[in-house]
Design a protein around this motif. Structure first.
Motif, PDB file in Angstrom:
ATOM      1  N   SER A   1      -2.975  36.503  38.239  1.00  0.00           N
ATOM      2  CA  SER A   1      -2.462  37.332  38.405  1.00  0.00           C
ATOM      3  C   SER A   1      -2.741  38.145  37.797  1.00  0.00           C
ATOM      4  CB  SER A   1      -0.918  36.915  39.347  1.00  0.00           C
ATOM      5  OG  SER A   1      -0.336  36.801  38.075  1.00  0.00           O
ATOM      6  N   TYR A   2      -2.749  37.633  36.291  1.00  0.00           N
ATOM      7  CA  TYR A   2      -2.479  38.954  35.607  1.00  0.00           C
ATOM      8  C   TYR A   2      -3.656  39.512  35.404  1.00  0.00           C
ATOM      9  CZ  TYR A   2      -2.016  40.931  30.371  1.00  0.00           C
ATOM     10  OH  TYR A   2      -2.066  41.769  30.043  1.00  0.00           O
TER      11      TYR A   2
ATOM     12  N   MET B   1      -0.810  35.237  45.500  1.00  0.00           N
ATOM     13  CA  MET B   1      -0.527  36.419  46.265  1.00  0.00           C
ATOM     14  C   MET B   1       1.001  37.112  45.772  1.00  0.00           C
ATOM     15  SD  MET B   1      -0.288  36.661  50.732  1.00  0.00           S
ATOM     16  CE  MET B   1       1.926  36.006  50.740  1.00  0.00           C
ATOM     17  N   ILE B   2       1.707  36.344  45.849  1.00  0.00           N
ATOM     18  CA  ILE B   2       3.415  36.084  45.518  1.00  0.00           C
ATOM     19  C   ILE B   2       3.314  36.892  44.038  1.00  0.00           C
ATOM     20  CG2 ILE B   2       5.608  35.763  45.229  1.00  0.00           C
ATOM     21  CD1 ILE B   2       5.140  33.240  46.805  1.00  0.00           C
ATOM     22  N   SER B   3       2.790  36.373  43.059  1.00  0.00           N
ATOM     23  CA  SER B   3       3.023  36.638  41.774  1.00  0.00           C
ATOM     24  C   SER B   3       1.619  38.553  41.335  1.00  0.00           C
ATOM     25  CB  SER B   3       1.648  36.082  40.896  1.00  0.00           C
ATOM     26  OG  SER B   3       2.483  34.499  40.632  1.00  0.00           O
ATOM     27  N   ILE B   4       0.822  38.510  42.926  1.00  0.00           N
ATOM     28  CA  ILE B   4       0.220  40.291  42.054  1.00  0.00           C
ATOM     29  C   ILE B   4       0.935  40.560  43.364  1.00  0.00           C
ATOM     30  CG2 ILE B   4      -1.584  40.936  43.224  1.00  0.00           C
ATOM     31  CD1 ILE B   4      -3.208  38.707  43.257  1.00  0.00           C
ATOM     32  N   SER B   5       1.470  40.678  44.137  1.00  0.00           N
ATOM     33  CA  SER B   5       2.191  41.293  44.551  1.00  0.00           C
ATOM     34  C   SER B   5       3.672  42.047  44.152  1.00  0.00           C
ATOM     35  CB  SER B   5       3.287  41.068  45.856  1.00  0.00           C
ATOM     36  OG  SER B   5       3.824  39.917  46.142  1.00  0.00           O
ATOM     37  N   PHE B   6       4.070  41.495  43.356  1.00  0.00           N
ATOM     38  CA  PHE B   6       5.500  41.725  42.167  1.00  0.00           C
ATOM     39  C   PHE B   6       4.986  41.777  41.113  1.00  0.00           C
ATOM     40  CE2 PHE B   6       9.506  40.908  41.806  1.00  0.00           C
ATOM     41  CZ  PHE B   6      10.030  40.862  40.128  1.00  0.00           C
ATOM     42  N   LEU B   7       4.110  41.053  40.514  1.00  0.00           N
ATOM     43  CA  LEU B   7       3.315  42.178  39.913  1.00  0.00           C
ATOM     44  C   LEU B   7       2.870  44.004  39.483  1.00  0.00           C
ATOM     45  CD1 LEU B   7       2.136  41.656  35.750  1.00  0.00           C
ATOM     46  CD2 LEU B   7       0.103  40.580  37.444  1.00  0.00           C
ATOM     47  N   GLN B   8       2.503  44.101  40.099  1.00  0.00           N
ATOM     48  CA  GLN B   8       1.696  45.374  40.963  1.00  0.00           C
ATOM     49  C   GLN B   8       2.920  46.348  40.606  1.00  0.00           C
ATOM     50  OE1 GLN B   8      -0.069  44.899  44.652  1.00  0.00           O
ATOM     51  NE2 GLN B   8      -1.952  44.357  43.372  1.00  0.00           N
TER      52      GLN B   8
ATOM     53  N   ILE C   1       5.688  39.982  26.892  1.00  0.00           N
ATOM     54  CA  ILE C   1       6.358  41.546  27.919  1.00  0.00           C
ATOM     55  C   ILE C   1       5.876  40.787  30.255  1.00  0.00           C
ATOM     56  CG2 ILE C   1       6.085  43.775  29.208  1.00  0.00           C
ATOM     57  CD1 ILE C   1       6.213  43.154  26.294  1.00  0.00           C
ATOM     58  N   ILE C   2       5.095  40.250  30.256  1.00  0.00           N
ATOM     59  CA  ILE C   2       4.871  39.986  31.501  1.00  0.00           C
ATOM     60  C   ILE C   2       5.882  38.446  31.742  1.00  0.00           C
ATOM     61  CG2 ILE C   2       3.411  39.605  33.034  1.00  0.00           C
ATOM     62  CD1 ILE C   2       2.681  42.284  32.193  1.00  0.00           C
ATOM     63  N   CYS C   3       6.117  37.233  30.760  1.00  0.00           N
ATOM     64  CA  CYS C   3       6.288  36.287  31.664  1.00  0.00           C
ATOM     65  C   CYS C   3       7.718  36.512  31.757  1.00  0.00           C
ATOM     66  CB  CYS C   3       6.069  35.533  30.713  1.00  0.00           C
ATOM     67  SG  CYS C   3       4.230  34.361  30.487  1.00  0.00           S
ATOM     68  N   PRO C   4       9.105  37.391  31.276  1.00  0.00           N
ATOM     69  CA  PRO C   4       9.882  37.780  31.094  1.00  0.00           C
ATOM     70  C   PRO C   4      10.156  38.205  32.415  1.00  0.00           C
ATOM     71  CG  PRO C   4       9.489  38.249  28.787  1.00  0.00           C
ATOM     72  CD  PRO C   4       7.887  37.441  29.343  1.00  0.00           C
ATOM     73  N   LEU C   5       9.364  39.607  32.414  1.00  0.00           N
ATOM     74  CA  LEU C   5       9.579  39.642  33.729  1.00  0.00           C
ATOM     75  C   LEU C   5       8.981  39.863  35.388  1.00  0.00           C
ATOM     76  CD1 LEU C   5       8.363  43.013  32.954  1.00  0.00           C
ATOM     77  CD2 LEU C   5      10.688  43.162  32.734  1.00  0.00           C
ATOM     78  N   MET C   6       8.154  38.306  35.050  1.00  0.00           N
ATOM     79  CA  MET C   6       7.506  37.897  36.067  1.00  0.00           C
ATOM     80  C   MET C   6       9.626  36.210  36.822  1.00  0.00           C
ATOM     81  SD  MET C   6       5.401  38.652  37.542  1.00  0.00           S
ATOM     82  CE  MET C   6       4.935  37.978  38.519  1.00  0.00           C
ATOM     83  N   LYS C   7      10.448  35.739  35.875  1.00  0.00           N
ATOM     84  CA  LYS C   7      11.308  34.968  36.470  1.00  0.00           C
ATOM     85  C   LYS C   7      11.525  34.659  37.736  1.00  0.00           C
ATOM     86  CE  LYS C   7      12.824  34.630  31.732  1.00  0.00           C
ATOM     87  NZ  LYS C   7      14.339  34.231  30.779  1.00  0.00           N
ATOM     88  N   PRO C   8      11.979  36.235  38.270  1.00  0.00           N
ATOM     89  CA  PRO C   8      12.360  36.371  40.153  1.00  0.00           C
ATOM     90  C   PRO C   8      10.711  35.655  40.744  1.00  0.00           C
ATOM     91  CG  PRO C   8      12.815  38.359  39.080  1.00  0.00           C
ATOM     92  CD  PRO C   8      12.025  37.516  38.376  1.00  0.00           C
ATOM     93  N   ALA C   9       9.613  36.911  40.957  1.00  0.00           N
ATOM     94  CA  ALA C   9       8.445  35.299  41.279  1.00  0.00           C
ATOM     95  C   ALA C   9       8.047  34.178  41.068  1.00  0.00           C
ATOM     96  CB  ALA C   9       7.450  36.272  41.373  1.00  0.00           C
ATOM     97  N   LEU C  10       8.944  33.966  40.036  1.00  0.00           N
ATOM     98  CA  LEU C  10       8.113  32.265  39.730  1.00  0.00           C
ATOM     99  C   LEU C  10       9.100  31.273  40.230  1.00  0.00           C
ATOM    100  CD1 LEU C  10       7.436  32.962  35.404  1.00  0.00           C
ATOM    101  CD2 LEU C  10       6.108  32.534  37.185  1.00  0.00           C
ATOM    102  N   SER C  11      10.375  32.330  40.475  1.00  0.00           N
ATOM    103  CA  SER C  11      11.386  32.030  41.118  1.00  0.00           C
ATOM    104  C   SER C  11      11.298  30.664  41.953  1.00  0.00           C
ATOM    105  CB  SER C  11      12.966  32.141  40.907  1.00  0.00           C
ATOM    106  OG  SER C  11      13.326  32.372  39.589  1.00  0.00           O
TER     107      SER C  11
ATOM    108  N   LEU D   1      12.463  38.783  46.411  1.00  0.00           N
ATOM    109  CA  LEU D   1      12.618  39.168  47.528  1.00  0.00           C
ATOM    110  C   LEU D   1      13.020  41.064  47.805  1.00  0.00           C
ATOM    111  CD1 LEU D   1      13.063  36.156  49.744  1.00  0.00           C
ATOM    112  CD2 LEU D   1      11.169  37.264  48.821  1.00  0.00           C
ATOM    113  N   MET D   2      14.010  41.220  47.528  1.00  0.00           N
ATOM    114  CA  MET D   2      14.604  42.727  47.493  1.00  0.00           C
ATOM    115  C   MET D   2      13.378  43.738  46.036  1.00  0.00           C
ATOM    116  SD  MET D   2      17.154  42.695  49.348  1.00  0.00           S
ATOM    117  CE  MET D   2      17.749  44.330  48.582  1.00  0.00           C
ATOM    118  N   ALA D   3      13.495  43.096  44.812  1.00  0.00           N
ATOM    119  CA  ALA D   3      12.546  43.825  44.383  1.00  0.00           C
ATOM    120  C   ALA D   3      11.366  43.912  44.842  1.00  0.00           C
ATOM    121  CB  ALA D   3      11.782  42.745  42.972  1.00  0.00           C
ATOM    122  N   GLY D   4      10.479  43.190  45.500  1.00  0.00           N
ATOM    123  CA  GLY D   4       9.288  43.276  46.667  1.00  0.00           C
ATOM    124  C   GLY D   4       9.290  44.654  47.818  1.00  0.00           C
ATOM    125  N   ALA D   5      10.929  44.098  48.769  1.00  0.00           N
ATOM    126  CA  ALA D   5      10.938  45.204  49.528  1.00  0.00           C
ATOM    127  C   ALA D   5      11.283  46.483  48.886  1.00  0.00           C
ATOM    128  CB  ALA D   5      11.949  44.766  49.807  1.00  0.00           C
TER     129      ALA D   5
END
Length: 278
Positions: free
Chosen positions: A94-95, A157-164, A188-198, A271-275
């Motif tokens: 996704s990165y 798909m989940i990672s890209i939607s959050f990473l964008q 930078i990226i990995c710590p910010l992606m923890k909710p998506a990784l979960s 989910l809330m962050a994506g919404a």
């Protein structure tokens, strides 16, 4: 007058929620009590109530005669490696697809997304032939590799939607400070992606832990059987004793409930962050 109506509405809402909670929790309660009963209680004497005699020996029978302990370890190994590989590959892909500029990245993304349209049943025969030709059947990798392959599309798909939704300015500032591409990715990226990784982890866990079709076809050696296949063989060997079968179901189900309990907060945040940001 309005206050009285609000109280009535709140009371009704709480009653509905209470009823829904009981309905949702009842299957778990029934399965647990089912695992501690004998056949007489299960099939008529005491279907819903607590066991008259708490038969913890059912769990002993499931672990020893049913070999659930070995199958449980196999499920942990297969699921653990599947989650680890899926999250790593999905995050890296996704990165590369969203942040790095290179020729053909849109086509590669479309190829990954095609994985969402391929039903798992349609791939059983070709995957089996490939594994057989590579002499990989009856092994952990016979399940791990297909599980990762089929989970990767959804994970990307989940990672890209959050990473964008992560500001590119963060990476630009890190680049100005002398951080390399790998440093930006890991720091930078990995710590910010923890909710998506979960979120990816829990969905991959559910898929790999409960999967039966591949596990039955690709594994014939009992040494590598997972819990889902083990429960199936247990029901065939102990058709007159349903207590050990219930114990095996509890052993297979409760790890899923525990995993979701500890990771549900991260999933809700994702989910809330994506919404909100989407």
């Amino acid at each position: 007058m309005e206050t009285g109506r609000n109280k009535i509405k709140k009371t009704g809402m709480y009653l509905v929620l209470l009823f829904w909670t009981v309905v949702s929790l009842f299957p778990i309660y029934w399965m647990f009590t089912f695992s501690l009963k004998n056949n007489k209680e299960i099939f008529g004497e005491n279907i819903i109530g607590l066991p008259k005699h708490w038969l913890w020996s059912n769990y002993e029978a499931a672990f020893t005669a049913g070999n659930m302990g070995s199958y449980f370890v196999n499920s942990i190994i297969v699921t653990g490696f599947t989650i680890a590989l899926t999250t790593i590959f999905a995050l890296m892909a996704s990165y590369a697809l969203t942040r790095l500029v290179w020729k053909g990245r849109k086509k590669v993304n479309n190829i990954f997304m095609l994985g969402l349209t391929v039903p798992i049943h349609a791939a059983i025969l070709p995957v089996f032939i490939i594994l057989r030709n590579l002499h990989m059947t009856n092994s952990y990798q016979a399940l791990i590799i297909p599980y990762v392959a089929f989970a990767l599309a959804m994970a990307i798909m989940i990672s890209i939607s959050f990473l964008q939704n992560i500001p590119a300015e963060l990476e630009e500032a890190a680049c100005i400070d002398g951080c390399s591409v790998y440093g930006i990715f890991f720091r930078i990226i990995c710590p910010l992606m923890k909710p998506a990784l979960s979120t990816i982890a829990i969905f991959t866990f559910l898929q790999a832990w409960n999967e039966l079709m591949f596990a039955v076809i690709f594994i014939s050696d009992s040494k590598y059987r997972t819990l889902s296949v083990g429960i199936q063989t247990l029901s065939g060997a102990y058709t007159t004793e349903w207590g050990p079968i219930g114990a095996a179901l509890v052993i297979a189900t409760f790890p899923t409930l525990i995993a979701y309990t500890f990771m549900s907060k991260k999933i809700q945040e994702s989910l809330m962050a994506g919404a909100i940001k989407g």
